[in-house]
Design a protein around this motif. Structure first.
Motif, PDB file in Angstrom:
ATOM      1  N   SER A 204      42.848  23.128  48.057  1.00  8.43           N
ATOM      2  CA  SER A 204      44.245  23.060  47.604  1.00  8.43           C
ATOM      3  C   SER A 204      44.654  24.366  46.947  1.00  8.43           C
ATOM      4  CB  SER A 204      44.442  21.911  46.615  1.00  8.43           C
ATOM      5  OG  SER A 204      44.233  20.678  47.241  1.00  8.43           O
ATOM      6  N   PHE A 205      43.751  24.919  46.139  1.00  2.00           N
ATOM      7  CA  PHE A 205      44.036  26.185  45.485  1.00  2.00           C
ATOM      8  C   PHE A 205      44.266  27.281  46.520  1.00  2.00           C
ATOM      9  CE2 PHE A 205      42.892  30.238  43.648  1.00  2.00           C
ATOM     10  CZ  PHE A 205      43.620  30.233  42.465  1.00  2.00           C
ATOM     11  N   ASP A 206      43.436  27.298  47.552  1.00  2.00           N
ATOM     12  CA  ASP A 206      43.542  28.322  48.588  1.00  2.00           C
ATOM     13  C   ASP A 206      44.898  28.275  49.289  1.00  2.00           C
ATOM     14  OD1 ASP A 206      42.374  30.454  50.124  1.00  2.00           O
ATOM     15  OD2 ASP A 206      42.196  29.040  51.783  1.00  2.00           O
ATOM     16  N   LYS A 207      45.436  27.072  49.482  1.00  2.00           N
ATOM     17  CA  LYS A 207      46.739  26.937  50.133  1.00  2.00           C
ATOM     18  C   LYS A 207      47.848  27.597  49.322  1.00  2.00           C
ATOM     19  CE  LYS A 207      45.639  22.669  52.555  1.00  2.00           C
ATOM     20  NZ  LYS A 207      45.860  21.212  52.599  1.00  2.00           N
ATOM     21  N   GLU A 208      47.694  27.624  48.005  1.00  2.00           N
ATOM     22  CA  GLU A 208      48.745  28.174  47.144  1.00  2.00           C
ATOM     23  C   GLU A 208      48.380  29.558  46.619  1.00  2.00           C
ATOM     24  OE1 GLU A 208      50.723  25.590  44.622  1.00  2.00           O
ATOM     25  OE2 GLU A 208      50.262  23.815  45.799  1.00  2.00           O
ATOM     26  N   PHE A 209      47.334  30.137  47.151  1.00  2.00           N
ATOM     27  CA  PHE A 209      46.841  31.411  46.633  1.00  2.00           C
ATOM     28  C   PHE A 209      47.863  32.545  46.761  1.00  2.00           C
ATOM     29  CE2 PHE A 209      43.964  35.145  46.664  1.00  2.00           C
ATOM     30  CZ  PHE A 209      43.424  34.951  45.408  1.00  2.00           C
TER      31      PHE A 209
END
Length: 96
Positions: free
Chosen positions: A84-89
């Motif tokens: 999830s973090f990677d999607k909003e990085f």
């Protein structure tokens, strides 16, 4: 300093702590004190080194075009969903 470098320069890791090592900077020898020795980094990573220096201790020319020779690492809080973090990085990078 990596353990193998400590052994190469000082005979063993335990002999390296507190010793001085001269490094060539701009054609001049500059002494650095060995403050720590760590295990060699495994070969299955991109992060390979013999010596690590604080950027404060080097005469690095910050802010020059082309100074992009660094990797940036993040430590996520325990329990963080990295996917999830990677999607909003991208948004995170713009914000920070």
């Amino acid at each position: 300093m990596a353990a193998s470098a400590a052994a190469r320069y000082f005979g063993s890791a335990s002999n390296a702590i507190g010793k001085m090592l001269e490094v060539q900077e701009g054609g001049k020898p500059v002494p650095y004190k060995v403050n720590a020795v760590i295990k060699d980094i495994p070969g299955n990573t991109h992060f390979h080194f013999d010596l690590l220096f604080s950027m404060k201790s080097l005469a690095y020319k910050w802010g020059q075009i082309g100074n992009n020779n660094f990797h940036t690492y993040l430590t996520l809080k325990p329990g963080t969903d990295y996917k999830s973090f990677d999607k909003e990085f991208s948004d995170y990078i713009k914000k920070i």
